[in-house]
Design an enzyme around this catalytic site. Structure first.
Site, PDB file in Angstrom:
ATOM      1  N   THR A   1      26.773  36.689  39.971  1.00  0.00           N
ATOM      2  CA  THR A   1      27.895  37.402  39.373  1.00  0.00           C
ATOM      3  C   THR A   1      28.151  36.860  37.977  1.00  0.00           C
ATOM      4  O   THR A   1      27.872  35.693  37.682  1.00  0.00           O
ATOM      5  CB  THR A   1      29.166  37.243  40.206  1.00  0.00           C
ATOM      6  OG1 THR A   1      29.535  35.864  40.230  1.00  0.00           O
ATOM      7  CG2 THR A   1      28.964  37.731  41.620  1.00  0.00           C
TER       8      THR A   1
ATOM      9  N   GLU B   1      29.724  41.547  45.030  1.00  0.00           N
ATOM     10  CA  GLU B   1      29.796  41.051  46.398  1.00  0.00           C
ATOM     11  C   GLU B   1      29.680  42.142  47.457  1.00  0.00           C
ATOM     12  O   GLU B   1      29.542  41.841  48.643  1.00  0.00           O
ATOM     13  CB  GLU B   1      31.122  40.299  46.600  1.00  0.00           C
ATOM     14  CG  GLU B   1      31.225  38.986  45.842  1.00  0.00           C
ATOM     15  CD  GLU B   1      31.675  39.115  44.405  1.00  0.00           C
ATOM     16  OE1 GLU B   1      32.005  38.085  43.794  1.00  0.00           O
ATOM     17  OE2 GLU B   1      31.678  40.258  43.875  1.00  0.00           O
TER      18      GLU B   1
ATOM     19  N   LYS C   1      52.457  40.373  34.213  1.00  0.00           N
ATOM     20  CA  LYS C   1      53.747  40.146  34.868  1.00  0.00           C
ATOM     21  C   LYS C   1      54.780  39.844  33.782  1.00  0.00           C
ATOM     22  O   LYS C   1      54.749  38.786  33.158  1.00  0.00           O
ATOM     23  CB  LYS C   1      53.638  38.979  35.852  1.00  0.00           C
ATOM     24  CG  LYS C   1      52.538  39.153  36.896  1.00  0.00           C
ATOM     25  CD  LYS C   1      52.473  37.958  37.837  1.00  0.00           C
ATOM     26  CE  LYS C   1      51.330  38.142  38.824  1.00  0.00           C
ATOM     27  NZ  LYS C   1      50.053  37.667  38.353  1.00  0.00           N
TER      28      LYS C   1
ATOM     29  N   TRP D   1      55.461  44.297  37.244  1.00  0.00           N
ATOM     30  CA  TRP D   1      54.004  44.310  37.084  1.00  0.00           C
ATOM     31  C   TRP D   1      53.633  45.505  36.205  1.00  0.00           C
ATOM     32  O   TRP D   1      54.045  46.633  36.468  1.00  0.00           O
ATOM     33  CB  TRP D   1      53.311  44.457  38.438  1.00  0.00           C
ATOM     34  CG  TRP D   1      53.218  43.170  39.204  1.00  0.00           C
ATOM     35  CD1 TRP D   1      53.957  42.043  39.024  1.00  0.00           C
ATOM     36  CD2 TRP D   1      52.321  42.902  40.275  1.00  0.00           C
ATOM     37  NE1 TRP D   1      53.584  41.074  39.915  1.00  0.00           N
ATOM     38  CE2 TRP D   1      52.579  41.574  40.705  1.00  0.00           C
ATOM     39  CE3 TRP D   1      51.336  43.627  40.924  1.00  0.00           C
ATOM     40  CZ2 TRP D   1      51.879  40.977  41.749  1.00  0.00           C
ATOM     41  CZ3 TRP D   1      50.637  43.033  41.962  1.00  0.00           C
ATOM     42  CH2 TRP D   1      50.905  41.716  42.365  1.00  0.00           C
TER      43      TRP D   1
END
Length: 553
Positions: A188, A334, A444, A449
């Site tokens: 990755t 993944e 945030k 959010w």
């Protein structure tokens, strides 16, 4: 009472799910179908079958045995496709090296994967020369050469790819073994720490292939069938080019491998070879649509799946204006990778274009065999109302079972028995997932959010903007505040200022589309935006690069 296991007749054959099972039928049924490598080579599926056998035989002659690892450093080519099959089919492990990583990162992945043989394109010889003394142990090298000339190098090249194949047995017999044997490893390209190795078994890759085909084939919008012509524009080192080469081979379609990604060359191949199905990240599509050559080409038969990053509606509209059947896919390294596809349902085909665009840009519907949930911090399911957001967690037969040699991080990935994607999303009443941000990228501010992806999508709708990224910057009062980086179209440079972009977003806030707190305090106009090796926005680098600038300003 326990479940009743099936009884096996002593003579019955137990058929493991192995990658070789994907190759036999298409070679028999479509032996004359073409596989094209750019301007370099044309071959048939019959050739593919023979060359796969010869490659495996040649590697065995170099000493490759079951469980050994063979690395590939190449552009997208017919050779790469041959390696996708030959290496795992002989019981070895294929390591697809990310050639866009730094030399130090490539060294780490070669050593961590314990590569035994490296197949290397002449263009990447300088990378190996720079790290040769630290590769453990010294590897056998096979040269991949498109030039026809012997390169000048100080490396000890064992043989050349075509020479290796010429010495191989065209009737090499591939063995049966456990379907749980590791078939592939790759790394990755996260923005934190060292690259992490993910791995997949034969069983997982076979099931991913059939799950992908179950979702993609058939009638309807965005389908991939035997009459299509396939060209990936996602690197083959990156999650097996999303696994689509395996599906394309099983279907027996004509396949085009473009080599290095040059926009004009890609467009020429689309035109010359009548390409009808591709997949790529948004930045690649943006480059293609910005090329002057696009004016010469009819793209009305081209279906394109976008993944790796959010598909902005503004970019999707540009593609639709060219006739491109565009839609989103979702997954990660993944997850092998495909988890969802944003196909339109039949009743949506009569919707107007703007309404359809909203669906095409969502993250999509789960593939068969994918269990996908949006949960709170206690793993409780959240309402499928299209607004309540939580972390996306998944189960599926093709998810990596961990990170290579990293049990602690593996357990963190799989905490609670579900793979944690690190993405924040919502599910609507139609069942479509929409990713609203990365957990680590959500901003945030003052207890709210703010979705950086939503802000980016709205900024990109401004006619002067060609590229943008929004990140959170530390703020002593609010915790974080959004910062917008904007790249203007060349002909609009100097014509748009910070107030213009803020006023543009204020209109959306006045309409209730975003919160007024989502309007960035600062807008910076830049020439380019940092990206990772696979074309994703590198927000960690942006936060580091601009935090001091903003605080100092």
């Amino acid at each position: 009472m326990s479940e009743q296991l099936i009884e096996r007749t002593p003579s019955a054959h137990y058929n493991p799910l192995l990658i070789k099972s994907l190759l036999d039928n298409p070679i028999r049924q479509f032996p004359e179908q073409e596989i094209v490598y750019g301007d370099f080579k044309r071959q048939t599926y019959r050739d593919l079958g023979e060359r796969v056998s010869r490659l495996a035989s040649g590697l065995a002659g170099l000493g490759v045995r079951r469980g050994d690892t063979v690395a590939v450093m190449d552009w997208d080519s017919h050779r790469y496709l041959e390696c996708f099959f030959a290496v795992p089919m002989m019981g070895a492990v294929l390591h697809t090296v990310n050639i866009r990583l730094s030399p130090e990162q490539i060294l780490y992945t070669i050593n961590h994967a314990e590569d035994d043989v490296i197949l290397v394109n002449t263009e990447f010889l300088p990378v190996l020369e720079a790290i040769r003394d630290r590769i453990e142990p010294v590897k056998k090298l096979v040269l991949l050469n498109d030039t026809g000339q012997t390169p000048a190098t100080t490396l000890d090249i064992g043989t050349e790819y075509e020479t290796l194949l010429a010495s191989g047995d065209p009737d090499y017999k591939f063995p049966d073994f456990s379907e749980d044997a590791r078939a592939t490893t790759f790394y990755t390209t996260g923005t934190t720490g060292l690259p992490k190795g993910v791995y997949f078994s034969h069983r997982q890759l076979v099931l991913h292939t059939f799950g992908t085909l179950a979702a993609l084939t058939g009638t309807g919008q965005g389908r991939f069938n035997r009459d299509d012509v396939y060209m990936p524009i996602t690197p083959m080192f990156h999650v097996h080019a999303w696994g689509i080469p395996y599906a394309a081979t099983l279907l027996g379609v004509k396949q085009i491998y473009p080599g290095r990604y040059v926009p004009e060359q890609l467009l020429s191949l689309i035109q010359r070879e009548s390409v009808t199905f591709s997949h790529c990240v948004p930045t690649i599509l943006q480059m293609l649509l910005a090329s002057p050559k696009v004016e010469e080409i009819d793209l009305s038969r081209w279906k394109v799946t976008i993944g790796g990053a959010a598909l902005p509606q503004a970019l999707a509209k540009q593609a639709r204006d060219r006739g491109v059947d565009i839609f989103t896919a979702y997954g990660m390294s993944e997850t092998c990778p495909l988890l969802t596809l944003a196909h339109l349902k039949p009743h949506m085909l009569d919707w107007d274009e703007e309404r359809q665009l909203e669906i095409r840009c969502k993250t999509g519907l789960p593939l068969p065999l994918v269990e996908l949930r949006v949960v709170d911090e206690d793993m409780n399911d959240l309402p499928h109302d299209g607004t309540t957001s939580g972390e996306v967690v998944v189960r599926s037969p093709w998810l990596t079972q961990g990170y290579l040699k990293d049990p602690q991080t593996s357990e963190q990935l799989w905490r609670g028995g579900y793979l944690h994607t690190g993405d924040i999303g919502t599910i609507d009443q139609e069942g479509y997932l929409k990713i609203t941000d990365r957990l680590k990228d959500v901003i945030k501010t003052g207890g709210e959010w703010i979705s950086s992806l939503e802000l980016e999508d709205l900024i990109l709708k401004h006619p002067a903007v060609t590229e943008t990224a929004v990140v959170g910057i530390p703020d002593p009062k609010w915790g974080e505040r959004p910062l917008a980086l904007v790249v203007l179209k060349p002909d609009r440079t100097g014509q748009v200022d910070e107030a213009t972009i803020r006023d543009w977003l204020k209109d959306f806030a006045d309409k209730g589309i975003i919160s007024k707190w989502g309007i960035p305090d600062r807008v910076l106009f830049v020439d380019s935006i940092p990206k990772t090796s696979v074309g994703k926005l590198n927000k960690k680098e942006m936060r580091q690069q601009y935090a001091q600038t903003i605080q100092g300003g």
